[in-house]
Design a protein around this motif. Structure first.
Motif, PDB file in Angstrom:
ATOM      1  N   ASP A  38      23.709  91.630  34.160  1.00 34.31           N
ATOM      2  CA  ASP A  38      23.666  91.182  35.897  1.00 34.31           C
ATOM      3  C   ASP A  38      24.692  90.398  36.270  1.00 34.31           C
ATOM      4  O   ASP A  38      25.108  90.683  37.320  1.00 34.31           O
ATOM      5  CB  ASP A  38      22.473  90.476  35.910  1.00 34.31           C
ATOM      6  CG  ASP A  38      21.142  90.932  35.913  1.00 34.31           C
ATOM      7  OD1 ASP A  38      21.064  92.309  35.792  1.00 34.31           O
ATOM      8  OD2 ASP A  38      20.006  90.628  35.793  1.00 34.31           O
ATOM      9  N   ASP A  39      25.342  89.719  35.644  1.00 35.25           N
ATOM     10  CA  ASP A  39      26.611  88.850  36.098  1.00 35.25           C
ATOM     11  C   ASP A  39      27.679  89.979  36.313  1.00 35.25           C
ATOM     12  O   ASP A  39      28.501  89.733  37.464  1.00 35.25           O
ATOM     13  CB  ASP A  39      27.118  87.889  35.112  1.00 35.25           C
ATOM     14  CG  ASP A  39      26.573  86.754  35.000  1.00 35.25           C
ATOM     15  OD1 ASP A  39      25.497  86.381  35.697  1.00 35.25           O
ATOM     16  OD2 ASP A  39      26.368  86.025  33.946  1.00 35.25           O
ATOM     17  N   VAL A  74      18.354  93.330  44.322  1.00 32.78           N
ATOM     18  CA  VAL A  74      16.969  93.288  44.109  1.00 32.78           C
ATOM     19  C   VAL A  74      16.531  93.228  42.773  1.00 32.78           C
ATOM     20  O   VAL A  74      16.027  92.492  42.050  1.00 32.78           O
ATOM     21  CB  VAL A  74      16.221  94.415  44.853  1.00 32.78           C
ATOM     22  CG1 VAL A  74      15.031  94.205  44.489  1.00 32.78           C
ATOM     23  CG2 VAL A  74      16.391  94.194  46.443  1.00 32.78           C
ATOM     24  N   ARG A  75      17.277  94.211  42.085  1.00 33.50           N
ATOM     25  CA  ARG A  75      17.114  94.513  40.590  1.00 33.50           C
ATOM     26  C   ARG A  75      17.909  95.375  39.831  1.00 33.50           C
ATOM     27  O   ARG A  75      18.447  96.451  40.691  1.00 33.50           O
ATOM     28  CB  ARG A  75      15.560  95.209  40.227  1.00 33.50           C
ATOM     29  CG  ARG A  75      15.288  95.310  39.005  1.00 33.50           C
ATOM     30  CD  ARG A  75      13.766  95.556  39.091  1.00 33.50           C
ATOM     31  NE  ARG A  75      13.390  95.692  37.318  1.00 33.50           N
ATOM     32  CZ  ARG A  75      12.296  96.272  36.947  1.00 33.50           C
ATOM     33  NH1 ARG A  75      11.358  96.929  37.728  1.00 33.50           N
ATOM     34  NH2 ARG A  75      11.947  96.500  35.667  1.00 33.50           N
ATOM     35  N   THR A 108      24.547 101.602  34.664  1.00 35.56           N
ATOM     36  CA  THR A 108      23.913 100.510  35.532  1.00 35.56           C
ATOM     37  C   THR A 108      23.322 101.256  36.641  1.00 35.56           C
ATOM     38  O   THR A 108      23.940 101.913  37.180  1.00 35.56           O
ATOM     39  CB  THR A 108      25.004  99.615  35.924  1.00 35.56           C
ATOM     40  OG1 THR A 108      25.402  99.010  34.733  1.00 35.56           O
ATOM     41  CG2 THR A 108      24.285  98.308  37.006  1.00 35.56           C
ATOM     42  N   ILE A 109      22.038 100.722  37.041  1.00 32.25           N
ATOM     43  CA  ILE A 109      21.230 101.259  38.086  1.00 32.25           C
ATOM     44  C   ILE A 109      20.747 100.042  38.719  1.00 32.25           C
ATOM     45  O   ILE A 109      20.307  99.041  38.088  1.00 32.25           O
ATOM     46  CB  ILE A 109      20.205 102.028  37.921  1.00 32.25           C
ATOM     47  CG1 ILE A 109      20.163 103.137  36.950  1.00 32.25           C
ATOM     48  CG2 ILE A 109      19.268 102.394  39.176  1.00 32.25           C
ATOM     49  CD1 ILE A 109      19.079 103.759  36.388  1.00 32.25           C
ATOM     50  N   ALA A 110      21.457  99.775  40.347  1.00 30.51           N
ATOM     51  CA  ALA A 110      21.291  98.606  40.962  1.00 30.51           C
ATOM     52  C   ALA A 110      20.454  98.972  42.266  1.00 30.51           C
ATOM     53  O   ALA A 110      21.002  99.661  43.064  1.00 30.51           O
ATOM     54  CB  ALA A 110      22.446  97.953  41.152  1.00 30.51           C
ATOM     55  N   GLU A 111      19.379  98.308  42.419  1.00 28.65           N
ATOM     56  CA  GLU A 111      18.804  98.525  43.631  1.00 28.65           C
ATOM     57  C   GLU A 111      19.198  97.181  44.624  1.00 28.65           C
ATOM     58  O   GLU A 111      19.144  95.882  44.066  1.00 28.65           O
ATOM     59  CB  GLU A 111      16.947  98.227  43.424  1.00 28.65           C
ATOM     60  CG  GLU A 111      16.377  98.265  44.822  1.00 28.65           C
ATOM     61  CD  GLU A 111      14.871  98.005  44.608  1.00 28.65           C
ATOM     62  OE1 GLU A 111      14.142  98.069  45.581  1.00 28.65           O
ATOM     63  OE2 GLU A 111      14.484  97.879  43.462  1.00 28.65           O
ATOM     64  N   VAL A 169      20.602 102.289  46.478  1.00 26.54           N
ATOM     65  CA  VAL A 169      20.571 102.121  45.026  1.00 26.54           C
ATOM     66  C   VAL A 169      22.251 102.931  44.622  1.00 26.54           C
ATOM     67  O   VAL A 169      22.532 103.770  44.935  1.00 26.54           O
ATOM     68  CB  VAL A 169      19.679 103.217  44.523  1.00 26.54           C
ATOM     69  CG1 VAL A 169      19.513 103.479  42.875  1.00 26.54           C
ATOM     70  CG2 VAL A 169      18.045 102.669  44.774  1.00 26.54           C
ATOM     71  N   SER A 170      22.639 102.137  43.719  1.00 24.74           N
ATOM     72  CA  SER A 170      24.036 102.359  43.218  1.00 24.74           C
ATOM     73  C   SER A 170      23.870 102.678  41.893  1.00 24.74           C
ATOM     74  O   SER A 170      23.163 101.850  41.245  1.00 24.74           O
ATOM     75  CB  SER A 170      24.977 101.291  43.490  1.00 24.74           C
ATOM     76  OG  SER A 170      25.232 101.086  44.887  1.00 24.74           O
TER      77      SER A 170
END
Length: 120
Positions: free
Chosen positions: A3-4, A64-65, A73-76, A94-95
């Protein structure tokens, strides 16, 4: 990617400096923004980002998550775009990106509806 590290990626994106962002990428990286044509290579991606950044005054991501599976990596995120008229607009995005073993991103995809950013 932790996450960092995801936070670090978005801090670089939010710096509004394409030259910094492309340093996170492999030389032959591929980036797709929404339904636009893919950009391939650091130079093409930097130019594409400069063109996009010229249409907004700034942006800020709030994670968000995130989900990580191996190098993917999936990032909302909730993204606040500062329009050229000074108004802020928030949209969900979403990326998805793939990080190689050497730590460089080889594929980066952004899924977002920017219509509210440009609405009059």
């Amino acid at each position: 990617m932790s996450d960092d590290e995801a936070r670090r990626v978005f801090q670089v994106v939010d710096s509004f400096e394409p030259g910094k962002f492309v340093q996170l990428l492999a030389e032959d990286a591929r980036m797709v923004f929404g339904n636009a044509d893919p950009m391939v290579g650091r130079d093409a991606i930097a130019e594409g980002l400069r063109t996009f950044f010229a249409t907004i005054a700034g942006l800020a991501h709030r994670i968000v998550r995130t989900w990580q599976v191996d190098g993917d990596t999936i990032a909302e995120t909730e993204v606040t775009y500062r329009r050229l008229d000074g108004k802020d607009v928030r949209v969900v995005a979403v990326s998805i990106w793939h990080t190689r073993d050497d730590g460089l991103i080889s594929d980066y995809r952004i899924f977002v509806d920017l219509a509210p950013v440009y609405a009059t």
